[in-house]
Design an enzyme around this catalytic site. Structure first.
Site, PDB file in Angstrom:
ATOM      1  N   ASP A 169       0.830  -1.210   0.000  1.00 57.82           N
ATOM      2  CA  ASP A 169       0.000   0.000   0.000  1.00 57.82           C
ATOM      3  C   ASP A 169       0.866   1.263   0.000  1.00 57.82           C
ATOM      4  O   ASP A 169       2.034   1.229   0.400  1.00 57.82           O
ATOM      5  CB  ASP A 169      -0.880   0.042   1.261  1.00 57.82           C
ATOM      6  CG  ASP A 169      -1.909  -1.072   1.269  1.00 57.82           C
ATOM      7  OD1 ASP A 169      -2.200  -1.624   0.192  1.00 57.82           O
ATOM      8  OD2 ASP A 169      -2.408  -1.385   2.373  1.00 57.82           O
ATOM      9  N   LEU A 170       0.246   2.359  -0.358  1.00 60.58           N
ATOM     10  CA  LEU A 170       0.922   3.660  -0.378  1.00 60.58           C
ATOM     11  C   LEU A 170       1.660   3.933   0.935  1.00 60.58           C
ATOM     12  O   LEU A 170       2.809   4.372   0.946  1.00 60.58           O
ATOM     13  CB  LEU A 170      -0.140   4.750  -0.620  1.00 60.58           C
ATOM     14  CG  LEU A 170       0.325   6.179  -0.724  1.00 60.58           C
ATOM     15  CD1 LEU A 170       1.093   6.408  -2.024  1.00 60.58           C
ATOM     16  CD2 LEU A 170      -0.852   7.152  -0.659  1.00 60.58           C
TER      17      LEU A 170
END
Ligand code: URA
Length: 243
Positions: A106-107
């Site tokens: 994820d970011l």
């Protein structure tokens, strides 16, 4: 035995494009076994022939493998419209155009990402059939003192549309506000760790991947740094997925 052209051999090692390495050959800087070779199409046996550039012995590898410590705030992609992308860290790498990340973080997740140009290895590591373990260090909201999650090691966790594979949670520390855990899952589903911890009632505050199969994140790598995988690491990873 695998035979390839001399110009491909040199290009695969990052000495330039096919056109550029042809120049090196024409300049008589390339030796195969005991002879200087001036034909770019000369067939090299990658297992037996010894190839030298300017007198230095070259070790052949068709593919390239890197361990990257992903920083938070980067999308796991080659490029993105909104956020910076992890591949920006590889822009100066000679194989940049062919490289891509294996799987996705994820970011806001940090930690271990494999970056390679080996499609077959990448595909197998990501494929659920091989059940490659991914281990994460996480800080979660809430107090995990005295909690026991061992039932999930046998049955996984049921969600509306799917059931996870069995996973393991080890509590490292616990306090009234937050707790630290190691969580090992066997799948690459989107947001899997966050979903599991959310469902248990302990939302993730911080997440870092520290292991994929038998490959551990090298803790000397700062976020944003990468290094080549060693021969041993490549061999061990390939063994895991029968390559
Ligand atoms: N699980 C998540 O929730 N996020 C990640 O980035 C990786 C696994």
């Amino acid at each position: 035995m695998k035979k390839i052209r001399l110009d491909k051999f040199l290009a695969d090692l990052g000495f330039g494009t096919r056109k550029e390495v042809k120049k090196l050959i024409k300049q008589k800087r390339v030796q195969v076994n005991d002879s200087i070779i001036n034909s770019p199409s000369y067939a090299i046996d990658t297992e037996k022939d010894r190839v030298y550039l300017d007198g230095e012995l070259l070790e052949y590898s068709e593919h390239h493998y890197y361990m990257f410590n992903k920083p938070s705030g980067y999308v796991t992609a080659r490029e993105d419209r909104t956020y910076p992308a992890v591949m920006e860290f590889f822009e100066d790498n000679p194989f940049y155009k062919k490289l891509f990340p294996v799987g996705r973080l994820d970011l806001d997740t940090e930690g271990l990402l494999i970056i390679t140009d080996d499609g077959q290895l990448s595909h197998r590591i990501a494929h659920p059939k091989w059940e490659i373990e991914k281990e994460y260090y996480a800080v979660v909201k809430g107090d995990l003192s005295g909690k026991n999650f061992s039932r999930y090691e046998k049955e996984g966790m049921k969600f509306k549309n799917f059931t996870t594979k069995p996973f393991k949670i080890k509590i490292l520390s616990a306090s009234p506000e937050k707790s630290e855990i190691l969580i090992t899952v066997k799948e690459g589903k989107h947001h899997i760790v966050k979903k599991i911890m959310e469902k248990l009632g302990y939302p993730v505050l911080y997440l870092k991947r520290i292991r994929i199969g038998n490959l551990k994140l090298d803790e000397t790598l700062e976020p944003g740094e990468y290094r080549e995988l060693t021969e041993e690491e490549i061999k061990n990873l390939k063994k895991l997925v029968n390559l």
